[in-house]
Design an enzyme around this catalytic site. Structure first.
Site, short mmCIF file in Angstrom:
data_model
loop_
_atom_site.label_atom_id
_atom_site.label_comp_id
_atom_site.label_asym_id
_atom_site.label_seq_id
_atom_site.Cartn_x
_atom_site.Cartn_y
_atom_site.Cartn_z
CG ASN A 57 9.95 -21.84 -25.70
OD1 ASN A 57 10.09 -23.02 -25.34
ND2 ASN A 57 10.94 -21.10 -26.18
CE LYS B 21 12.70 -19.42 -23.36
NZ LYS B 21 13.48 -18.20 -23.15
CD GLU C 286 16.46 -19.44 -24.67
OE1 GLU C 286 15.83 -20.51 -24.63
OE2 GLU C 286 16.09 -18.41 -24.06
CB SER D 143 10.68 -9.60 -20.40
OG SER D 143 11.99 -10.13 -20.17
P1 PGA Z 1 10.94 -14.74 -21.69
O1 PGA Z 1 11.35 -15.66 -22.95
O2 PGA Z 1 9.46 -14.51 -21.79
O3 PGA Z 1 11.34 -15.55 -20.49
O4 PGA Z 1 11.73 -13.47 -21.82
C1 PGA Z 1 10.82 -15.37 -24.20
C2 PGA Z 1 11.28 -16.40 -25.21
O5 PGA Z 1 12.44 -16.82 -25.19
O6 PGA Z 1 10.47 -16.82 -26.06
#
Ligand code: PGA
Length: 251
Positions: free
Chosen positions: A9, A11, A97, A213
Site C-alpha cells: 500500500n 498510501k 488511516e 512495520s
Molecule cells: P507500515 O504500514 O508498513 O508503514 O507500518 C502498514 C499499513 O498501513 O498497511
C-alpha cells in the site's frame, strides 16, 4: 494450504514517474517468484501507468479506497466500475488511516465490501485496535466488532473471496511490530469469529494478512505463524528491494 498474499500500500506517495521507476525495479526482482500473490496499491493517479507496466506479469493492481456507488454526484470519489475499467482486481477497504482521518466506519466498510464483491473486485478489508484499546485489554472485542459489522450480510461464499488484514494501529509506521505470537493470536481469534459467523471451512480458507512495520527482516518469522497468510506493507513497499525481500520472505 492458503496461498500467501503480499500487498504494498503506497498510501499518498509517488508521482507517476516515481511509480514507473519503482515498478520497473520491482519487476526485475520478483520475476522468478511463484506461489505468492503480489499486489500493488499505488495512488489513483498512478493506477493506469502501473496497470500498463505489470500487464506482462502476475502482479495484481489494487486501489486504496473507493465509493460504493457505481456513478453519480459524489464529487472527488472513484467508483468500483472505474477501478475495474483500468485494470484493478483488488481494493483495500477500511484502512485505519481512512477510519481515523476520513470518517470511514464499519458501516461504510460494509457498503464498500458489498460493492467490491458485486462488481468483481477482490476486497482486502483492514481491522485493528489502537494502542489505548490494546492496553485496556480490548483487542479481541474491537477486532471482533469490526469484523462482525464489516462482514454483516455476507454469505460464506462471499466471505471466501475476502482477504482480511489485521493491522494493529500502534504498529503502523511506528517501527513497532506486533510480535509474531501476538499477531498470530489475533489472527486465530479472527478465524474463530469467522467459524462462528459463517462456517469452519470458510474460517480456514480466508487469507489473513498482518500489517504494521513489516520489513524483510521480520517477514519470515511472521509468515512462519500458523494463521498469518501474508502482509499488507506500507513503508517497506516503497522500495523495490525491501518489498521484493518481503515477497520472498527473506531479509
Ligand atoms: P507500515 O504500514 O508498513 O508503514 O507500518 C502498514 C499499513 O498501513 O498497511
Amino acid at each position: 494450504m492458503r496461498r500467501p498474499i503480499m500487498a504494498a500500500n503506497w498510501k499518498m506517495n509517488c508521482t507517476v514517474s516515481q511509480a514507473r521507476e519503482l515498478v520497473s525495479a520491482l519487476k526485475g526482482l520478483v520475476s522468478e517468484v511463484s506461489g505468492v500473490d503480489i499486489v500493488l496499491a499505488p495512488p489513483f493517479t498512478s493506477l493506469p501507468e502501473v496497470a500498463k507496466l505489470i500487464a506482462d506479469t502476475d502482479i495484481s493492481l489494487a486501489a486504496q479506497n473507493m465509493h460504493w456507488e457505481e456513478s453519480g454526484a459524489y464529487t472527488g470519489e472513484i467508483s468500483p466500475v472505474m477501478l475495474k475499467d483500468i485494470g484493478c482486481t483488488y481494493i483495500i477497504i477500511g484502512h485505519s488511516e481512512r477510519r481515523a482521518y476520513f470518517g470511514e466506519t464499519d458501516d461504510t466498510v460494509n457498503k464498500k465490501l458489498k460493492a467490491a464483491l458485486h462488481y468483481g473486485l477482490n476486497p482486502i478489508v483492514c481491522v485493528g485496535e489502537s494502542l489505548a484499546q490494546r492496553e485496556a485489554g480490548e483487542t479481541t472485542q474491537v477486532v471482533g466488532a469490526q469484523l462482525q459489522a464489516g462482514l454483516a450480510g455476507l454469505t460464506a461464499d462471499e466471505v471466501n473471496r475476502v482477504v482480511l488484514a489485521y493491522e494493529p494501529v500502534w504498529a503502523i509506521g511506528t517501527g513497532k511490530t506486533a510480535t509474531p505470537e501476538q499477531a498470530n493470536e489475533v489472527h486465530g481469534f479472527m478465524r474463530q469469529q469467522l467459524s462462528a459467523a459463517f462456517n469452519e471451512a470458510t474460517a480456514q480458507a480466508v487469507r489473513i494478512q498482518y500489517g504494521g512495520s513489516v520489513k524483510p527482516d521480520n517477514v519470515a518469522e511472521l509468515m512462519a505463524q500458523s494463521h498469518i497468510d501474508g502482509a499488507l506493507v506500507g513503508g517497506a513497499g516503497l522500495k523495490a528491494d525491501s518489498f521484493a525481500g518481503i515477497v520472498k520472505f527473506e531479509g
